[in-house]
Design a protein around this motif. Structure first.
Motif, mmCIF file in Angstrom:
data_model
loop_
_atom_site.group_PDB
_atom_site.id
_atom_site.type_symbol
_atom_site.label_atom_id
_atom_site.label_comp_id
_atom_site.label_asym_id
_atom_site.label_seq_id
_atom_site.Cartn_x
_atom_site.Cartn_y
_atom_site.Cartn_z
ATOM 1 N N ASP A 95 49.742 48.772 34.686
ATOM 2 C CA ASP A 95 49.842 48.112 35.991
ATOM 3 C C ASP A 95 49.181 46.730 35.866
ATOM 4 O O ASP A 95 47.958 46.605 36.016
ATOM 5 N N PRO A 96 49.995 45.686 35.583
ATOM 6 C CA PRO A 96 49.412 44.352 35.351
ATOM 7 C C PRO A 96 48.619 43.827 36.544
ATOM 8 O O PRO A 96 47.737 42.981 36.356
ATOM 9 N N SER A 97 48.889 44.325 37.746
ATOM 10 C CA SER A 97 48.166 43.782 38.909
ATOM 11 C C SER A 97 46.666 44.085 38.823
ATOM 12 O O SER A 97 45.852 43.465 39.489
ATOM 13 N N ARG A 98 46.291 45.035 37.965
ATOM 14 C CA ARG A 98 44.850 45.311 37.790
ATOM 15 C C ARG A 98 44.152 44.200 36.992
ATOM 16 O O ARG A 98 42.935 44.124 36.952
ATOM 17 N N ASN A 99 44.959 43.424 36.296
ATOM 18 C CA ASN A 99 44.385 42.289 35.540
ATOM 19 C C ASN A 99 44.723 40.967 36.243
ATOM 20 O O ASN A 99 45.071 39.970 35.598
ATOM 21 N N ALA A 100 44.612 40.954 37.558
ATOM 22 C CA ALA A 100 45.003 39.759 38.322
ATOM 23 C C ALA A 100 43.862 38.750 38.366
ATOM 24 O O ALA A 100 43.319 38.434 39.425
ATOM 25 N N PHE A 101 43.456 38.268 37.207
ATOM 26 C CA PHE A 101 42.439 37.210 37.122
ATOM 27 C C PHE A 101 42.841 36.327 35.936
ATOM 28 O O PHE A 101 43.594 36.767 35.051
ATOM 29 N N CYS A 120 48.815 40.690 31.704
ATOM 30 C CA CYS A 120 47.941 39.721 32.399
ATOM 31 C C CYS A 120 48.792 38.652 33.074
ATOM 32 O O CYS A 120 49.200 37.673 32.425
ATOM 33 N N PRO A 121 49.042 38.801 34.385
ATOM 34 C CA PRO A 121 49.928 37.847 35.059
ATOM 35 C C PRO A 121 49.398 36.412 35.062
ATOM 36 O O PRO A 121 50.178 35.478 35.211
ATOM 37 N N GLN A 122 48.091 36.237 34.882
ATOM 38 C CA GLN A 122 47.544 34.865 34.897
ATOM 39 C C GLN A 122 47.116 34.399 33.506
ATOM 40 O O GLN A 122 46.200 33.590 33.360
ATOM 41 N N GLN A 129 35.565 32.968 41.353
ATOM 42 C CA GLN A 129 36.732 33.494 40.644
ATOM 43 C C GLN A 129 36.332 33.932 39.230
ATOM 44 O O GLN A 129 36.040 33.100 38.377
ATOM 45 N N ALA A 133 44.350 47.877 32.529
ATOM 46 C CA ALA A 133 45.666 47.872 33.192
ATOM 47 C C ALA A 133 46.315 49.253 33.219
ATOM 48 O O ALA A 133 47.392 49.413 33.793
#
Ligand code: SF4
Ligand code: SF4
Length: 533
Positions: free
Chosen positions: A385-391, A419-421, A477, A519
């Motif tokens: 779940d990539p949203s868990r690495n939303a940093f 990692c979306p970012q 952040q 993730a």
């Protein structure tokens, strides 16, 4: 070229260092391309120099202190004997060919100087120029190995060979990260990093001079106790069992490390420093391999559980002894392949350089964890779940894995998937800059060396980290530097702490497997903790 110590200064009989750097000479550290951050750096303090003839304001080696001309002469003769061996096929069959190429061919174009982070960070200090130590070795080679003579001196130049010169050259071999960015930049293929390596080798193999962190507390301890951490097999097994229990609780999943399983597909070998300093790293490996259903094991044989091989940096004989131990542990368990965990120099040691050594039934297939992990992630065996690495996440490329082995994409495929970012440093991949801890620097802690590597050899990497996060430096952040190598991770930790970056900008560091576990949908959220460690 800037004014600075010339080659003749190396022979000077003076207890004053050849180079004293102060803060104003160093390349500026900038935030958002503007704010000088010099004030955050402590000056390199002049220290009580235990060496008779110091090079600069730091010191790695404990050199002999000869009291008479005769004692000096014995040391110089020993150096010359080692020099001859460096250039003989019988004694240096492994590296003679590239060394000769480097000695015989240099156009003195200085393209390599612009590629070197140490030279740049020092504001162009002459003694840190990649060609400076190479030119000294070249002159000695032409004069003392190839026969010299007037014509040679006129053609190639000469240096006064005396104990002060030899002593300073030994120390100078430890002002290079062996990252070989300069070699990549050289249009001829001349390798100034190799020169530093060969000089280290001469001093260790012929004169018994090496940093204690690499030799006495490194190779020797590993061969005797099983690990350069000093952990014997029973202790390492206890520690890993404790990590398994802790990680099982943290992740909400069973974690069990298999030991000494005969015929396993994979023998996983960590840098044992991870077990002590960053237990979440071996813990994350265990979670991933177990959840992906991989047949794997660790070995409790001496050196079978520690991939460290410091011989790579200073001594071929020590390198060979440790590499054979690693292969023997795998042979005994009849595993299908050895997989190296997050340790860059262990990759190069066992996956590349040991190729020249491990033959017959010791030549067991060997692979990087990066490709193994990429295949696991790509196979869909883990629910991610990539949203868990939303940093914001960036990647440090360990020189040994990336520039020196060409493993560039697998780690990026993983990061892009989870990692979306994710964002790249500039430059990156094979053009990366060393973290400044390469070639053993990250574990050298004596004298003012930690200051030197935080201020000089690590300066460029710190600037890259500040630049890549320039749009989100606000400490509200959290940000993550992924450094999939134990030594790089240690250096980046020290850099961020030394320059107060964790406190000021909340930039955290860690490995790659931790991001994967963070993730995983069936792991309790929050595997990565935003606390300084
Ligand atoms: S080592 Fe290569 S890049 Fe450096 S000065 Fe010599 S020829 Fe030029
Ligand atoms: S190997 Fe790296 S640190 Fe050493 S001289 Fe070359 S660029 Fe500089």
């Amino acid at each position: 070229m800037k004014d600075g110590p010339g080659f003749s200064d190396m022979s000077r009989r003076s207890s004053e260092p050849l180079l004293r750097l102060d803060d104003t000479q160093l390349s500026p550290l900038l935030i958002d391309g503007a704010t000088a951050r010099r004030g955050a750096a402590k000056p390199l303090l002049p220290q009580a120099q235990a060496n008779q003839y110091p090079l600069d304001d730091s010191r790695v080696l404990a050199l002999p202190t000869p009291q008479t001309p005769e004692e000096e002469e014995i040391l110089v003769r020993s150096f010359l004997s080692g020099l001859e061996k460096l250039f003989s096929r019988e004694n240096n069959w492994t590296f003679l060919q590239p060394l000769l190429l480097t000695m015989e061919h240099c156009a003195r174009c200085q393209t390599c100087s612009d590629a070197c982070h140490i030279f740049e960070a020092s504001g162009g200090a002459e003694i840190y120029r990649p060609t400076y130590r190479s030119e000294i070795l070249r002159r000695l080679y032409f004069e003392h190995v190839k026969g010299g003579g007037l014509l040679s001196r006129w053609q190639h130049g000469s240096v006064d060979l005396n104990w002060p010169m030899v002593a300073r050259l030994a120390e100078l071999a430890y002002r290079c990260n062996l990252c070989r960015r300069c070699a990549q930049a050289c249009p001829i293929g001349v390798d100034n990093g190799l020169v530093a390596h060969e000089i280290r080798k001469l001093f260790s193999q012929e004169m018994g001079i090496a940093p204690k962190e690499l030799h006495a507390s490194g190779s020797m301890l590993q061969l005797k106790a099983g690990s350069s951490t000093g952990m014997p097999p029973a202790v390492v097994k206890d520690n890993v069992q404790f990590i398994d229990e802790e990680m099982a609780e943290k992740a909400g999943l069973p974690v069990e490390t298999p030991w000494d399983v005969e015929g396993a597909d994979i023998l996983l070998v960590h840098n044992a420093g991870e077990i002590l300093a960053w237990p979440e790293n071996p813990g994350a490996f265990g979670i991933i391999l177990n959840q992906a259903g991989v047949s794997w094991t660790m070995s409790s044989d001496l050196a079978g559980y520690d991939s460290v091989n410091y011989g790579l940096w200073y001594d071929d004989a020590q390198f060979a002894r440790v590499a054979v131990r690693h292969a023997e542990a795998a042979r005994k368990l009849k595993v299908k392949k050895i997989v190296i965990g997050e340790c860059g120099h262990a990759h190069k040691s066992l996956l590349v350089i040991a190729d020249r050594l491990l033959t017959g039934d010791l030549n067991i297939p060997r692979e990087s964890f990066l490709t193994v992990l990429r295949d696991i992630v790509a196979s869909g065996r883990l629910e991610l779940d990539p949203s868990r690495n939303a940093f914001p996440v960036t990647l440090h490329d360990p020189c040994n894995m990336v520039r020196l082995m060409g493993i560039v994409e697998p780690q990026r495929e993983i990061l892009r998937a989870i990692c979306p970012q994710f964002r790249e440093m500039h430059p990156h991949g094979v053009d990366n800059y060393c973290c400044g801890g390469g070639s053993g620097f990250a574990i050298m802690s004596g004298n003012t060396f930690p200051d030197w590597r935080s201020q000089i050899s690590g300066r460029k990497k710190l600037q890259q980290i500040l630049d890549v996060f320039s749009d989100c430096l606000d400490p509200a952040q959290p940000k993550y530097v992924c450094a999939p190598c134990s030594n790089c991770k240690g250096q980046i930790r020290d850099l961020l702490a030394y320059h107060d970056v964790w406190k000021a900008n909340r930039i955290q560091y860690g490995g790659l497997v931790e991001l994967v576990v963070n993730a995983m949908a069936d792991v309790k959220p929050g595997f990565i903790e935003w606390e300084w460690h």
